[in-house]
Design an enzyme around this catalytic site. Structure first.
Site, PDB file in Angstrom:
ATOM      1  N   HIS A  15      79.020 124.280  10.583  1.00  0.00           N
ATOM      2  CA  HIS A  15      78.769 124.768   9.218  1.00  0.00           C
ATOM      3  C   HIS A  15      80.037 124.671   8.362  1.00  0.00           C
ATOM      4  CE1 HIS A  15      75.565 127.572  11.168  1.00  0.00           C
ATOM      5  NE2 HIS A  15      74.914 126.612  10.542  1.00  0.00           N
ATOM      6  N   LYS A  52      63.486 135.065  11.782  1.00  0.00           N
ATOM      7  CA  LYS A  52      64.295 134.538  12.891  1.00  0.00           C
ATOM      8  C   LYS A  52      64.987 135.646  13.691  1.00  0.00           C
ATOM      9  CE  LYS A  52      65.723 129.791  11.903  1.00  0.00           C
ATOM     10  NZ  LYS A  52      66.921 128.929  11.758  1.00  0.00           N
ATOM     11  N   SER A 106      73.864 127.238  16.175  1.00  0.00           N
ATOM     12  CA  SER A 106      74.005 128.703  16.278  1.00  0.00           C
ATOM     13  C   SER A 106      73.199 129.265  17.449  1.00  0.00           C
ATOM     14  CB  SER A 106      73.514 129.372  14.992  1.00  0.00           C
ATOM     15  OG  SER A 106      74.293 128.976  13.900  1.00  0.00           O
ATOM     16  N   ARG A 152      72.155 116.858  12.292  1.00  0.00           N
ATOM     17  CA  ARG A 152      72.774 116.700  13.611  1.00  0.00           C
ATOM     18  C   ARG A 152      72.063 115.539  14.295  1.00  0.00           C
ATOM     19  NH1 ARG A 152      72.308 123.042  14.520  1.00  0.00           N
ATOM     20  NH2 ARG A 152      70.468 122.490  13.350  1.00  0.00           N
TER      21      ARG A 152
HETATM   22  P1  ADP Z   1      68.570 127.061   9.098  1.00  0.00           P
HETATM   23  O1  ADP Z   1      68.118 128.363   9.631  1.00  0.00           O
HETATM   24  O2  ADP Z   1      68.195 126.791   7.690  1.00  0.00           O
HETATM   25  O3  ADP Z   1      68.365 125.871  10.014  1.00  0.00           O
HETATM   26  P2  ADP Z   1      71.307 127.039   9.939  1.00  0.00           P
HETATM   27  O4  ADP Z   1      72.245 128.154   9.681  1.00  0.00           O
HETATM   28  O5  ADP Z   1      70.899 126.838  11.341  1.00  0.00           O
HETATM   29  O6  ADP Z   1      70.127 127.271   8.969  1.00  0.00           O
HETATM   30  O7  ADP Z   1      71.908 125.670   9.397  1.00  0.00           O
HETATM   31  C1  ADP Z   1      72.135 125.428   8.042  1.00  0.00           C
HETATM   32  C2  ADP Z   1      72.317 123.958   7.825  1.00  0.00           C
HETATM   33  O8  ADP Z   1      73.466 123.504   8.535  1.00  0.00           O
HETATM   34  C3  ADP Z   1      71.181 123.079   8.303  1.00  0.00           C
HETATM   35  O9  ADP Z   1      71.045 122.000   7.404  1.00  0.00           O
HETATM   36  C4  ADP Z   1      71.641 122.580   9.638  1.00  0.00           C
HETATM   37  O10 ADP Z   1      71.053 121.347   9.977  1.00  0.00           O
HETATM   38  C5  ADP Z   1      73.127 122.402   9.346  1.00  0.00           C
HETATM   39  N1  ADP Z   1      73.928 122.436  10.567  1.00  0.00           N
HETATM   40  C6  ADP Z   1      73.988 123.416  11.484  1.00  0.00           C
HETATM   41  N2  ADP Z   1      74.842 123.099  12.491  1.00  0.00           N
HETATM   42  C7  ADP Z   1      75.338 121.868  12.180  1.00  0.00           C
HETATM   43  C8  ADP Z   1      76.255 120.965  12.822  1.00  0.00           C
HETATM   44  N3  ADP Z   1      76.820 121.260  13.981  1.00  0.00           N
HETATM   45  N4  ADP Z   1      76.510 119.783  12.208  1.00  0.00           N
HETATM   46  C9  ADP Z   1      75.909 119.476  11.047  1.00  0.00           C
HETATM   47  N5  ADP Z   1      75.037 120.272  10.400  1.00  0.00           N
HETATM   48  C10 ADP Z   1      74.754 121.452  10.947  1.00  0.00           C
END
Ligand code: ADP
Length: 163
Positions: A17, A41, A129, A91
């Site tokens: 992030h 969630k 996460s 990802r």
């Molecule tokens: P959500 O609950 O909307 O999926 P997240 O907090 O999991 O929210 O992720 C927010 C954004 O960050 C999403 O677009 C997710 O794909 C991106 N993201 C999360 N981890 C990574 C990573 N390691 N590399 C690139 N993008 C990431």
């Protein structure tokens, strides 16, 4: 002024992030990190804790970055913020289908707001996460995946019995 919104749950904020936030802040005049309450969630951290975590960890990143809670439809939030783009991180292929569908539906809701996908540094791409929480629950080290203060936050949380 070009404004983009980067929405997510950030439960917890990972180095993936942080990398996307750094890259995004380069691209626009203002980046709004939108932290969703997302009760469906059942997040480990409350929205107040996640807002504080994101604000703390991005303090050193150059650029104009706001961190804002939101609890509404993403496109409504983006409109309110005056954004012309939604930033998402991609990802693996596994992310693609969900992101593709969401971008498509959001386009139907407001065709003036573009969804833009960024890729994190290759070394950070596998980080999620959900897996960070799983590893931590089994006592594994998460220090390579999250900022050090976030690793502490997660350990404190689990130590407090919120498994
Ligand atoms: P959500 O609950 O909307 O999926 P997240 O907090 O999991 O929210 O992720 C927010 C954004 O960050 C999403 O677009 C997710 O794909 C991106 N993201 C999360 N981890 C990574 C990573 N390691 N590399 C690139 N993008 C990431």
């Amino acid at each position: 002024m070009k404004v983009a919104v980067y929405p997510g749950t950030f439960d917890p904020l990972t180095l993936g992030h942080v990398d996307i936030i750094r890259r995004g802040a380069h691209l626009v005049d203002k980046l709004v990190v939108g932290v969703t309450t997302n009760p469906s969630k059942e997040p480990m951290f409350s929205v107040a804790e996640r807002l504080e975590m994101v604000r703390r960890e991005i303090a050193e990143i150059p650029g104009n970055i706001d961190v804002v809670e939101f609890d509404s439809l993403l496109m409504e939030f983006a409109e309110e913020q005056g954004a012309t783009a939604i930033l998402r991180g991609l990802r693996a292929v596994a992310d693609f289908e969900y992101e593709f569908q969401m971008a498509g539906m959001n386009q139907q809701l407001n065709d003036d707001i573009e969804t833009v996908f960024l890729m994190a540094d290759v070394s950070l791409q596998p980080i999620a996460s959900k897996l960070v929480k799983e590893i931590a629950r089994y006592g594994g080290s998460i220090d390579k995946f999250v900022p050090s203060a976030v690793a502490e936050d997660v350990r404190r949380h689990l130590g407090a019995g919120s498994r």
